[in-house]
Design an enzyme around this catalytic site. Structure first.
Site, PDB file in Angstrom:
ATOM      1  N   TRP A  57       0.822  -1.204   0.000  1.00 54.75           N
ATOM      2  CA  TRP A  57       0.000   0.000   0.000  1.00 54.75           C
ATOM      3  C   TRP A  57       0.865   1.267   0.000  1.00 54.75           C
ATOM      4  O   TRP A  57       0.403   2.332   0.327  1.00 54.75           O
ATOM      5  CB  TRP A  57      -0.923   0.008   1.217  1.00 54.75           C
TER       6      TRP A  57
ATOM      7  N   CYS B  57      -6.664  -4.998  -1.510  1.00 53.22           N
ATOM      8  CA  CYS B  57      -7.812  -5.807  -1.082  1.00 53.22           C
ATOM      9  C   CYS B  57      -8.595  -6.428  -2.233  1.00 53.22           C
ATOM     10  O   CYS B  57      -8.988  -7.589  -2.166  1.00 53.22           O
ATOM     11  CB  CYS B  57      -8.727  -5.020  -0.157  1.00 53.22           C
TER      12      CYS B  57
ATOM     13  N   HIS C 272     -13.524  -1.583   1.265  1.00 50.44           N
ATOM     14  CA  HIS C 272     -12.733  -2.787   1.500  1.00 50.44           C
ATOM     15  C   HIS C 272     -13.454  -3.940   0.832  1.00 50.44           C
ATOM     16  O   HIS C 272     -14.686  -4.038   0.881  1.00 50.44           O
ATOM     17  CB  HIS C 272     -12.553  -3.043   2.994  1.00 50.44           C
TER      18      HIS C 272
ATOM     19  N   ASP D 257     -11.786 -13.321   4.336  1.00 47.80           N
ATOM     20  CA  ASP D 257     -11.046 -12.117   3.946  1.00 47.80           C
ATOM     21  C   ASP D 257      -9.560 -12.450   3.909  1.00 47.80           C
ATOM     22  O   ASP D 257      -8.960 -12.773   4.939  1.00 47.80           O
ATOM     23  CB  ASP D 257     -11.324 -10.989   4.942  1.00 47.80           C
TER      24      ASP D 257
ATOM     25  N   TYR E 246      -6.800   4.657  -0.071  1.00 47.12           N
ATOM     26  CA  TYR E 246      -8.133   4.113   0.172  1.00 47.12           C
ATOM     27  C   TYR E 246      -8.232   3.413   1.520  1.00 47.12           C
ATOM     28  O   TYR E 246      -9.309   3.155   2.042  1.00 47.12           O
ATOM     29  CB  TYR E 246      -8.552   3.183  -0.970  1.00 47.12           C
TER      30      TYR E 246
END
Length: 806
Positions: A332, A367, A426, A449, A611
């Site tokens: 990220w 994600c 997400h 997840d 984000y």
């Protein structure tokens, strides 16, 4: 008590290959089982009493012997082909007169055969037999003579290095007799020396790739068909079988959540939802092997691979690289120079095949990439799975089940204290299964997840977690319910520092988290709102009860005890539909809903944000005092020029507006965080001519650079299951406001409606995508599957067909 944590087995270390295989399938491992006792007969080796002929006829022992090296036959015999070349007996290597010899088998495994069609596996680009558990399939056995009444035949399936009957890794199916746990084989037709069999599999069978053999016993001796890699059988979960705990009672759901090879993934903000098409590609050649390889890399015991709860939990751990050198490296940072920008991927196939081919984690994912790959893997293995986006998704770091935001005395954010964050969006997964490990009422959709945010039982995985437990705040249900509940239904709590240094709750925003939860709709490209399955209506008694039930189990159970409420001034933030490269305006509307005059001191802070909610420093701010008559409204605007925000832009062009206010007369505190994104252009795709299986087809891609600056090192990606294997095109530079046109050819390999997906990425601009539906006509005659989908060399340099000005 959960027992051993699924997905972490230290006793099965794995070392990366010293020389990565260039093929999409790894070399099969030779069997390492003991060959002790080979000189004695099979029955004598299994049990001392088995050497006598009056042994119970359906006891076929715990394991066969002989060489298990795939592709080799026992005792130097020749490997049988599919129909009846001579094979070798076990034991002394002699085929004696009168022995019942299996000269070959036909598993009816081609994509057009009955087995593949009935098991909904005919789209897999494989020649091997692929079946779903709990459902019968058909095979033909070729013998050297007609069987007699005293002859005995058994089928055997084996998986793993140490197959054991008790663990379900060695399955023995006596022909004509009932087997255990739903396994059985029946003769449906006898034609001379050939037997047609209908084989029933257990609805609880282990999933994976099994070796297959046939064993016979006759008066003249025993025989075992040598293992042949052409006769290996893949067994998958079966959402069509009511006895399988992954059963889905809606055919349109099965078509969408198991068989659909492409889908939509949503991103952006609730007010500015973006969407991208993702190529799941679960039936592409090599992907099934990659999915099973993921389980092997984790060292998952074969005996646990029949349980979808365990399998989905392992996949959530293995799709990210933390702990276990899994599939994708998360990044990220904004610096993707050592890999691929997560925004540039258009599907899962390239990622999974790279992992299978090299054994090394692929850079990089965020994600939606983790979720897209997880959908591919779980659908490929037979679990109904969908990709879900949660807007304003909370990341709770202290198990308080609230999003805590701290401000100083002047309501300026104290970033060093703000460890909790709210992601603009997400993306995770729902998969469908029963939960026999939970009390009744928690079957159905389960959250999985794979994005590594927080550890679960010491490793980076999350789920499967019952959506029903999330909806009702039952955060004590496994797995990871507190974390996921906070993502969708926590409250945003604003704390202000007081003169004595302590902090006081000045505002609670109850509708700021999990504001919209969406997925692709069944049988269409529309977006479906599924917020209601995750939470009761905002503000309802049931929803408030769920929040308070959950918070009572958190680290700040009394957080609501100090709340004050005297609110007659309302605040709303508005941002125009902003386009990357253009100026924009944000505005705050204040409304006095009371009967007295109000004076509001308002402060606006604007910064860029990833984000994930991580923000940069404030680059613009505005202060204003606003007087509001009773019932009046007033707007405060902040213009922002492109030259002001350009130096600060990060991934996906999102901005965060922090607004705080104080009402002089009442002491009311106003606080709000508003995120908005800068829209990027789409790629325009046009098909030039009809698409037919096996025939070359051409597509045109048009792109206009929306920025007044040059895009450097531009890379296009092109991918579509049944159309085009993943292809990377290096285009070079594209000038400011310039339009470019590319043409690419591809050769469809499967008929039907298909999606061809493209993306563009450069250091100056990302998140640019395009898609076109391609209706592929079948070839004039059926052909064998070919890998002719236009594989290009990595990094192929493609000249532009034309360039034009703005």
């Amino acid at each position: 008590m959960e027992g051993p944590h699924v997905g972490r087995w230290g006793g099965n270390p794995w070392q990366p290959p010293t020389t990565p295989s260039p093929e999409p399938e790894p070399e099969p491992e030779p069997d390492r089982r003991s060959r002790r006792g080979r000189g004695r007969s099979f029955w004598a080796r299994c049990c001392g009493c088995c050497s006598c002929r009056n042994r119970a006829e359906d006891d076929w022992g715990p394991e066969p012997s002989g060489s298990r090296s795939r592709g080799s036959s026992s005792r130097g015999g020749r490997r049988p082909d599919s129909r009846g070349s001579a094979v070798n007996a076990i034991g002394d290597g002699t085929i004696r007169e009168g022995m019942l010899v299996v000269t070959g088998v036909d598993l009816l495994s081609s994509r057009s055969d009955q087995n593949r069609r009935e098991h909904h596996t005919d789209e897999f680009e494989y020649d091997e037999l692929i079946i779903r558990r709990g459902q019968p399939f058909h095979i033909i056995i070729f013998l050297n003579r007609e069987p007699e009444s005293s002859d005995r035949i058994a089928l055997e399936l084996l998986i793993g290095n140490n197959p054991e009957v008790g663990k379900g890794t060695h399955v023995i199916i006596p022909v004509g007799k009932g087997g255990s746990d739903g396994w059985k084989a029946q003769i449906t037709k006898t034609r001379g020396n050939n037997l047609n069999l209908r084989v029933h599999t257990s609805p609880n069978a282990i999933i994976g790739k099994f070796q297959f053999t046939v064993r016979t016993r006759s008066e003249a001796g025993e025989f075992q068909l040598p293992f042949d890699p052409h006769n290996e059988i893949y067994i998958l979960f079966n959402p069509w079988c009511p006895e399988d705990i992954v059963y889905v009672d809606h055919e349109d759901w099965r078509q969408e959540y198991v068989l659909n090879e492409s889908g939509r993934i949503y991103y952006g903000t609730e007010a500015q939802i973006g969407e991208r098409t993702w190529n799941y590609g679960q039936f592409d050649h090599g992907v099934l092997d990659a999915c099973l390889y993921i389980l092997d890399r984790r060292g998952m015991p074969y005996g646990g691979r029949g349980d979808p709860v365990s399998v989905s939990r392992v996949i959530s751990a293995m799709v990210n690289s933390l702990d276990d050198n899994g599939v994708l490296i998360g990044n990220w940072s904004g610096d993707y120079s050592r890999g691929t920008n997560p925004s540039a991927w258009v599907g899962s196939v390239e990622i999974l095949l790279s992992y299978l081919r090299t054994g090394y984690s692929v850079p990089y994912g965020q994600c939606w990439v983790f979720a897209g790959v997880t959908t591919t893997v779980l659908r490929c293995l037979g679990l109904a799975t969908r990709t879900v986006t949660n807007f304003n998704s909370a990341h709770d770091t202290d198990t308080s089940l609230t999003m805590d935001i701290y401000f100083d005395e002047n309501m300026k954010p104290l970033e060093h204290l703000n460890h909790d964050s709210v992601w603009n969006f997400h993306v995770w997964n729902d998969c469908w299964m029963k939960r026999p490990d939970l009390p009744s009422g928690f079957d159905g959709w389960q959250v999985v997840d794979a994005t590594p945010q927080e550890t679960s039982s010491g490793i980076f995985c999350c789920g499967p977690c019952s959506v029903e437990s999330i909806k009702n705040g039952l955060v004590y249900m496994k797995y990871d319910t507190p974390f996921i509940f906070a993502e969708v239904n926590s409250d945003k709590v604003y704390w202000q520092r007081q003169d004595d240094g302590s902090f006081k709750i000045v505002y609670v925003e109850e509708k700021a988290i999990g504001t919209l939860i969406v997925t692709k709709a069944v049988s269409s490209h529309m977006r479906e709102d599924i917020t209601h399955i995750y939470k009761h209506p905002e503000g309802s008694d049931a929803e408030r009860k769920a929040v308070e039930t959950a918070a009572a189990h958190g680290s700040k159970p009394n957080v609501y005890a100090t709340r004050n409420s005297a609110e007659d001034v309302a605040m709303q933030v508005e941002a125009q539909d902003a386009v990357m490269g253009q100026d924009l305006t944000v505005s705050v509307v204040l409304s006095n809903r009371g009967s007295s005059r109000r004076t509001v001191k308002l402060h606006l802070y604007l910064s860029v944000t990833y984000y994930t909610g991580v923000t940069g420093s404030t680059f613009k701010e505005t202060k204003k005092e606003v007087a509001l008559a009773p019932g009046a409204s007033e707007s405060v605007t902040m213009p922002v020029a492109y030259k002001e925000y350009r130096p600060h832009l990060v991934d996906q062009g999102a901005m965060l507006l922090n607004v705080s206010g104080h009402v002089k007369e009442s002491g009311q505190v106003l606080a709000k965080q508003h995120t908005f994104r800068l829209r990027t252009p789409d790629l325009s795709l046009t098909l030039l001519g009809a698409a037919v299986v096996g025939q070359e087809c051409e597509v045109q891609i048009v792109f206009k650079n929306p920025l007044p600056i040059t895009l450097t090192n531009v890379v296009f990606r092109l991918e579509g299951s049944g159309l085009q294997r993943p292809k990377v095109l290096n285009v070079g530079d594209i000038g400011g406001n310039e339009t470019v046109t590319l043409r690419q050819t591809f050769v469809p390999v499967r008929p039907g409606p298909r999606q061809l997906i493209a993306s563009l990425d450069s250091p100056q601009l990302s998140q640019v995508h395009g898609v076109i539906q391609v209706d592929v006509a079948p070839a004039s005659r059926d052909g064998v599957f070919s890998d002719a989908g236009g594989n290009s060399r990595p990094g192929e340099t493609i000249p532009m067909a034309s360039r034009g000005g703005a």
